[in-house]
Design a protein around this motif. Structure first.
Motif, PDB file in Angstrom:
ATOM      1  N   GLU A  38      20.678  12.549  64.311  1.00 16.20           N
ATOM      2  CA  GLU A  38      19.549  11.660  64.717  1.00 16.20           C
ATOM      3  C   GLU A  38      19.630  11.716  66.226  1.00 16.20           C
ATOM      4  OE1 GLU A  38      19.520   7.590  63.948  1.00 16.20           O
ATOM      5  OE2 GLU A  38      17.505   7.475  64.341  1.00 16.20           O
ATOM      6  N   HIS A  39      21.038  11.704  66.790  1.00 19.48           N
ATOM      7  CA  HIS A  39      21.183  11.261  68.012  1.00 19.48           C
ATOM      8  C   HIS A  39      20.522  12.649  68.900  1.00 19.48           C
ATOM      9  CE1 HIS A  39      22.613   9.140  71.451  1.00 19.48           C
ATOM     10  NE2 HIS A  39      22.844  10.304  72.060  1.00 19.48           N
ATOM     11  N   LEU A  40      20.849  13.967  68.229  1.00 21.77           N
ATOM     12  CA  LEU A  40      20.692  15.041  69.299  1.00 21.77           C
ATOM     13  C   LEU A  40      19.230  15.787  68.988  1.00 21.77           C
ATOM     14  CD1 LEU A  40      24.322  16.600  69.268  1.00 21.77           C
ATOM     15  CD2 LEU A  40      22.711  15.993  71.208  1.00 21.77           C
ATOM     16  N   CYS A  41      18.741  15.673  67.757  1.00 22.46           N
ATOM     17  CA  CYS A  41      17.938  16.655  67.323  1.00 22.46           C
ATOM     18  C   CYS A  41      16.391  16.056  67.221  1.00 22.46           C
ATOM     19  CB  CYS A  41      18.169  17.177  65.801  1.00 22.46           C
ATOM     20  SG  CYS A  41      19.830  17.759  65.781  1.00 22.46           S
ATOM     21  N   SER A  42      15.737  16.795  67.642  1.00 20.51           N
ATOM     22  CA  SER A  42      14.139  16.735  67.806  1.00 20.51           C
ATOM     23  C   SER A  42      13.442  17.110  66.388  1.00 20.51           C
ATOM     24  CB  SER A  42      13.332  17.335  68.724  1.00 20.51           C
ATOM     25  OG  SER A  42      13.779  18.815  69.025  1.00 20.51           O
ATOM     26  N   ARG A  43      13.746  17.849  65.719  1.00 22.55           N
ATOM     27  CA  ARG A  43      13.645  18.396  64.430  1.00 22.55           C
ATOM     28  C   ARG A  43      14.850  18.674  63.426  1.00 22.55           C
ATOM     29  NH1 ARG A  43      10.213  22.788  62.584  1.00 22.55           N
ATOM     30  NH2 ARG A  43      11.276  23.620  64.388  1.00 22.55           N
ATOM     31  N   ILE A  44      14.420  18.160  61.989  1.00 19.49           N
ATOM     32  CA  ILE A  44      15.628  17.921  61.279  1.00 19.49           C
ATOM     33  C   ILE A  44      15.168  18.721  59.940  1.00 19.49           C
ATOM     34  CG2 ILE A  44      17.192  16.499  59.842  1.00 19.49           C
ATOM     35  CD1 ILE A  44      16.762  14.733  62.400  1.00 19.49           C
ATOM     36  N   GLY A  45      16.036  19.242  59.416  1.00 11.39           N
ATOM     37  CA  GLY A  45      15.961  19.949  58.157  1.00 11.39           C
ATOM     38  C   GLY A  45      16.893  19.415  57.169  1.00 11.39           C
ATOM     39  N   VAL A  46      16.588  19.029  55.894  1.00  7.91           N
ATOM     40  CA  VAL A  46      17.727  18.582  54.917  1.00  7.91           C
ATOM     41  C   VAL A  46      17.952  19.770  53.706  1.00  7.91           C
ATOM     42  CG1 VAL A  46      18.286  16.636  53.289  1.00  7.91           C
ATOM     43  CG2 VAL A  46      17.033  16.317  55.206  1.00  7.91           C
ATOM     44  N   MET A  47      18.986  20.011  53.760  1.00  9.00           N
ATOM     45  CA  MET A  47      19.326  21.046  52.549  1.00  9.00           C
ATOM     46  C   MET A  47      20.010  20.493  51.492  1.00  9.00           C
ATOM     47  SD  MET A  47      20.622  24.564  54.633  1.00  9.00           S
ATOM     48  CE  MET A  47      20.602  25.455  53.091  1.00  9.00           C
ATOM     49  N   TYR A  48      19.615  20.975  50.065  1.00  9.73           N
ATOM     50  CA  TYR A  48      20.366  20.415  48.996  1.00  9.73           C
ATOM     51  C   TYR A  48      20.566  21.758  48.035  1.00  9.73           C
ATOM     52  CZ  TYR A  48      21.579  17.984  44.813  1.00  9.73           C
ATOM     53  OH  TYR A  48      22.473  17.421  43.851  1.00  9.73           O
ATOM     54  N   LEU A  49      21.755  22.159  48.053  1.00 14.43           N
ATOM     55  CA  LEU A  49      22.193  23.432  46.970  1.00 14.43           C
ATOM     56  C   LEU A  49      21.381  24.565  47.464  1.00 14.43           C
ATOM     57  CD1 LEU A  49      22.368  22.150  43.236  1.00 14.43           C
ATOM     58  CD2 LEU A  49      24.187  22.875  44.574  1.00 14.43           C
ATOM     59  N   GLY A  50      21.427  24.911  48.633  1.00 11.97           N
ATOM     60  CA  GLY A  50      21.007  26.317  49.325  1.00 11.97           C
ATOM     61  C   GLY A  50      19.417  26.188  49.304  1.00 11.97           C
ATOM     62  N   SER A  51      18.696  25.123  49.397  1.00 13.43           N
ATOM     63  CA  SER A  51      17.298  25.065  49.494  1.00 13.43           C
ATOM     64  C   SER A  51      16.893  23.881  50.324  1.00 13.43           C
ATOM     65  CB  SER A  51      16.380  24.955  48.102  1.00 13.43           C
ATOM     66  OG  SER A  51      16.796  25.716  47.189  1.00 13.43           O
ATOM     67  N   MET A  52      15.878  24.162  51.222  1.00 13.21           N
ATOM     68  CA  MET A  52      15.333  22.978  51.896  1.00 13.21           C
ATOM     69  C   MET A  52      14.708  22.392  51.445  1.00 13.21           C
ATOM     70  SD  MET A  52      15.904  23.027  55.545  1.00 13.21           S
ATOM     71  CE  MET A  52      15.444  24.050  56.567  1.00 13.21           C
ATOM     72  N   VAL A  53      14.962  20.823  51.218  1.00 16.48           N
ATOM     73  CA  VAL A  53      13.985  20.012  50.541  1.00 16.48           C
ATOM     74  C   VAL A  53      12.997  19.164  51.304  1.00 16.48           C
ATOM     75  CG1 VAL A  53      15.831  19.573  48.915  1.00 16.48           C
ATOM     76  CG2 VAL A  53      15.791  17.955  50.687  1.00 16.48           C
ATOM     77  N   GLU A  54      13.401  19.108  52.823  1.00 21.47           N
ATOM     78  CA  GLU A  54      12.615  18.458  53.700  1.00 21.47           C
ATOM     79  C   GLU A  54      12.624  18.692  54.872  1.00 21.47           C
ATOM     80  OE1 GLU A  54      12.359  14.050  53.040  1.00 21.47           O
ATOM     81  OE2 GLU A  54      10.891  13.750  54.356  1.00 21.47           O
TER      82      GLU A  54
END
Lengths: 327, 321, 307
Positions: B220-236
């Motif tokens: 949160e501190h460093l990134c302007s965009r964030i992707g969340v991964m779960y078990l090899g896939s991007m969920v959000e």
């Protein structure tokens, strides 16, 4: 609340190639019955060595407990003969470690490892022990306890193994559970489960917990009382709310400010400058002085003592020793 | 918008699971399963996930430290995975990697100055007399002193070693730095120093970061965009503010609520997930998260949710959104 | 941030003066191991004695003097004389030259072959690895002593000139010894390849030659030094065994091994112990000292010993 454990002037030294290191230096604190005490500090501050000293796990020739008293429920742990100590260890004081994988025997089934202390300390027979082991596995929130009891450590995930470690630890209803970074190796969602579980056991069993961690978030969630260590010394201690809301020691303040908090983004993080001092080069001074923004001349030459301040908090800092500052 | 610096399209990386004497392939671990992301010049993208989510493998496959199974990685329009080994070697200085473990990422027998300067020399990017000057400049930018130049890595603390690792990447003037959990092995007070160093360097040099971490507060501190991964896939995937203030996927919500906050006696709503992360060798059917999702319904078990735009560039893969 | 680096500098200034050198650090640690230092001392003494000692001796090793047959140690001949009236002390020193040279030279040769082939196998893997390691395996499956005996017997059969035999013995010992070294270097290379700093070298886009000579080999050298040291002791022993059985270096060229041959004779064994005890003790002291020193070196240089 009654004191369960009273540690006074505990000092532990290690002998390294370059010289003697005072890993724990005259540390004193109490753990009351049913209370969670957190020792927080960075790597090398002596928090784990404190736990190892309590458990009698510091062994010659690498190091030794050089002085002090550890009074546990009226008995002195340091002066105790090895057999009595062994009976207390695992029975009245249990311990869980950061790496559950390395503290379990890889060639023994999970069930047998839970049964072992039950048979040794509580003198249960094999059948009773097995029943109790299954019960314990269920208690730590693992489904299919029968199947798990017959599996080997490498077949389980880190979170499961830490649950098993907790099951072993609570199996003899200890009065004190020492947890050394129990969730550091785990993912946050698993950490949340484990912390919840520890809280539950504490609430239902009335056991005390000595939790050692570097994570201030974990401290805030778990602790009743907090001890902050730096370079082998206690620099501040106090109730969790007071300590977080009104930290006294510059190190505690810096530590709290430098942790990024979810949902509270800042343009720049506060950071404590410099590094932890080399334990071999410590001189009689406040060990934090060369990283401290409020360093006084006296801080460079004399060591402050832990002193009770208003509100019951204690801090070892010259800023609060008004009479002496101008010497 | 200008041309993207890095474009990852439907990247897949499967590791074979072998068994027996003959190394028969009995299955596949889908470490990275259809990941797409783009990174603009000077941007910071955060990749978040727990262990086993495949986030590190994404970083390593982008840099072709391991060969892809399928998909495409384009860096400045060039497909990294179709370059010859010589072409790739010459392109490498432009995309650098910072390792998690500052202890093992430095050769114990190479002096710090040589470790930082050797790539410049090896690529012929500067002459022998210039190199010392540039190394000193890079050390200084990373908060190290000139006299550190002749020392060996074991004489430094963890935080300082991470600074050396950053200086080594920085001296090449890369356009992209992939940082794989660069602060997880460090103490809190040192973490803050390194995080500040990352943002300072970006302000002065303008490189893009792909920041891989399990720690949401750092991301949160460093990134302007964030992707969340779960078990090899991007969920959000969403912008920072979107993700932290209105997360859509139940997994993101659970992650956010599980991070311990250093405020004692804080009452907050918490989603405690059941059970463990399933093995990536045998992921659940449908939505991979349905086994732990507190809101799962029948359709989640049967159908894989589509990763789609839920409005304003906020992408999510969930049937319930 | 500026305050930050300034502070770091302040803290470090105390240790700034010590110039860092891996060699010096290792030496310092080695000096702390008294036993290893003593071992090194004995080895150095042996070398000095054998290579310089004979110049101070009034006797020559091959001067036969029948009037002085089998004299017990006395003031003229500190360790007595042998069946041909030659001074034992001088001969032990001369023999030491040969034995130590054979040990040292065969070690250098086997380290050269072993390190080269091991590095090639470990770095390039594939076919080269397969071929080299299968040859090494083959050589390692044959017990080395019988193999040496067969070589030695063949040399005698072919009537190889006595002064060439020394060089051929060196070669034989190297052939027997290189597979172990190659195997070790290869293993080290394979594990180093997987280390993270090698991945860092890939990311930096370094050339293969740089990765090999700047990153891999310097990490193999310490282990190689240890193995090489221990190897000298083994080579000296093997040479002695061969010479003892008359299959290595032949008299009149003296070696410690063929001097002990005297113990083969019942009368000499019982009545003239000064014939075989000095060379025996020399072998014993040298090999023990080398092994102790090698173990000390291993403690200092083996990365597993480091924190």
């Amino acid at each position: 609340m009654k004191h369960l454990m009273n540690i006074e002037g505990l000092s532990t030294v290690f002998y390294t190639e370059e010289g003697k290191v005072a890993a724990v230096d005259h540390v004193s604190f109490q753990v009351r019955e049913g209370e969670t005490v957190c020792i927080v500090g960075e790597s090398g501050c002596g928090k784990s060595v404190t736990a190892m000293s309590i458990m009698g796990l510091v062994e010659a020739p690498g190091g030794k407990v050089a002085g002090g008293k550890i009074d546990f429920a009226g008995e002195d742990l340091l002066g105790m003969d090895p057999n009595t100590l062994r009976a207390i260890r695992g029975n009245e004081i249990a311990m869980i470690f950061q790496e559950p994988m390395s503290s379990l025997n890889p060639v023994m089934k999970i069930g047998e490892q839970i049964m072992e202390p039950l048979m040794v300390h509580l003198k249960l027979n094999k059948k009773q022990a097995r029943l109790r082991a299954i019960e314990l596995i269920t208690q730590v929130g693992i489904a299919r306890p029968d199947q798990i009891a017959d599996s080997y450590p490498h077949e389980l995930s880190g979170g499961m193994l830490q649950r098993i470690m907790i099951a072993i630890a609570i199996s003899c209803n200890p009065k004190l559970l020492i947890a050394d970074e129990p969730t550091t190796a785990l993912d946050v969602t698993i950490q949340a489960q484990i912390l919840d579980m520890l809280r539950e056991f504490k609430a239902s069993g009335g056991m005390s917990i000595l939790l050692i961690t570097h994570d201030l978030g974990v401290v805030a969630e778990m602790a009743d009382y907090v001890i902050v260590m730096y370079s082998g010394k206690v620099v501040e201690e106090g109730g969790v709310v007071e300590l977080f809301n009104n930290p006294k020691h510059p190190y505690t303040k810096g530590l709290l400010k430098s942790k990024p908090v979810v949902g509270q983004r800042l343009e720049e993080l506060y950071s404590i400058p410099g590094q932890v001092p080399n334990p071999l080069e410590l001189e009689p001074s406040c060990y934090f002085h060369d990283r401290c923004e409020q360093c006084l001349p006296v801080c460079r030459s004399r060591q402050p003592q832990l002193k009770e301040l208003d509100g019951g908090q204690k801090a070892a800092c010259w800023l609060y020793e008004e009479a002496e500052v101008h010497v | 918008m200008s041309e993207a610096l890095l474009e990852v399209n439907h990247l897949k990386k499967y590791f074979p699971v072998t068994e027996g004497l003959l190394n028969r392939t009995v299955g596949q671990v889908k470490a990275v399963d259809d990941i797409s992301l783009t990174l603009q010049p000077g941007e910071t993208f955060g990749l978040v996930g727990e262990s086993g989510s495949g986030k590190s493998t994404v970083g390593r496959t982008i840099l072709r430290l391991t060969e892809k199974t399928a998909g495409e990685v384009k860096f400045k329009g060039q497909d990294i995975h179709s370059l010859s080994s010589v072409e790739l070697r010459l392109l490498r200085p432009q995309m650098q990697l910072i390792f998690q473990d500052p202890y093992s990422a430095l050769n114990p027998r190479v002096r710090v100055g040589d470790a930082i300067g050797e790539a410049l020399l090896d690529h012929g990017l500067c002459s022998r007399h210039e190199v010392r000057e540039l190394v000193l400049e890079s050390l200084d930018a990373c908060g190290l002193s000139a006299y550190h130049i002749d020392r060996f890595p074991h004489e430094f603390s963890g935080g300082q070693r991470q600074r050396i690792g950053i200086a080594r990447a920085l001296i090449l003037n890369p356009d992209l730095i992939i940082a794989d959990e660069p602060v997880s092995a460090l103490d809190v007070s040192i973490q803050a120093q390194i995080i500040n160093l990352f943002s300072k360097l970006q302000r002065s040099k303008g490189m893009a970061y792909l920041f891989i971490s399990h720690d949401l507060s750092v991301v949160e501190h460093l990134c302007s965009r964030i992707g969340v991964m779960y078990l090899g896939s991007m969920v959000e995937t969403a912008s920072r503010d979107e993700l932290f203030h209105s997360p859509l996927h139940p997994y993101t919500k659970a992650l956010l609520s599980a991070v311990p906050v250093p405020i004692p006696r804080l009452k907050r709503e918490r989603i405690v997930l059941k059970g463990d992360i399933p093995s990536p060798a045998n992921p659940p059917s449908g939505c991979k998260f349905h086994t732990r999702c507190p809101f799962a319904v029948e359709v989640c078990k049967a159908q894989t949710p589509v990763f789609r735009d839920a409005g304003g560039g906020h992408f999510v893969a969930c049937h319930l959104v | 941030m500026e305050a930050n680096s300034r502070m770091t500098g302040l803290h470090e200034s105390r240790v700034q003066r010590q110039k860092s050198s891996l060699f010096r650090q290792s030496l310092k640690r080695l000096m702390k191991n008294k036993l290893a230092v003593a071992g090194f001392g004995v080895v150095v003494c042996m070398f000095v004695l054998c290579f310089i000692g004979p110049f101070f001796s009034p006797y020559t090793d091959n001067k036969i003097n029948m009037t002085l047959m089998n004299k017990a140690p006395n003031l003229q001949h500190l360790l007595g004389t042998d069946a041909l009236g030659r001074d034992i002390l001088t001969r032990v020193m001369q023999a030491g030259r040969i034995s130590l040279t054979v040990g040292l030279a065969s070690m250098l040769l086997s380290v050269f072959i072993g390190a080269l082939l091991g590095a090639i196998a470990g770095y390039y893997r594939g076919i080269a690895d397969q071929v080299i390691m299968r040859i090494a395996d083959l050589l390692m499956t044959i017990p080395s002593l019988p193999l040496l005996f067969i070589f030695g017997a063949l040399l005698s059969e072919w009537k190889v000139r006595a002064d060439y035999r020394m060089y051929i013995v060196m070669l034989m010992l190297s052939i027997v010894n290189w597979p172990g070294l190659a195997r070790m270097v290869r293993g080290q290379m394979l594990s180093l390849r997987e280390r993270e700093f090698m991945q860092a070298a890939v990311v930096l886009g370094l050339r293969d030659s740089r990765k090999l000579f700047h990153h891999l080999l310097p990490n193999v050298v310490p282990l190689l030094i240890v193995m090489a040291t221990l190897n000298i002791g083994g080579a000296i022993l093997s040479e002695s065994v061969l010479s003892f059985f008359g299959l290595g270096v032949m008299p009149p060229t003296p070696t410690w091994g063929n001097m002990i041959d005297a113990a083969n004779n019942m009368i000499d064994f019982q009545d003239h112990p000064w014939l075989w005890i000095p060379p025996g003790l020399s072998i014993f002291a040298t090999v023990i000292a080398i092994n102790i020193f090698g173990d000390g070196l291993r403690d200092v240089l083996d990365p597993k010993q480091k924190r």
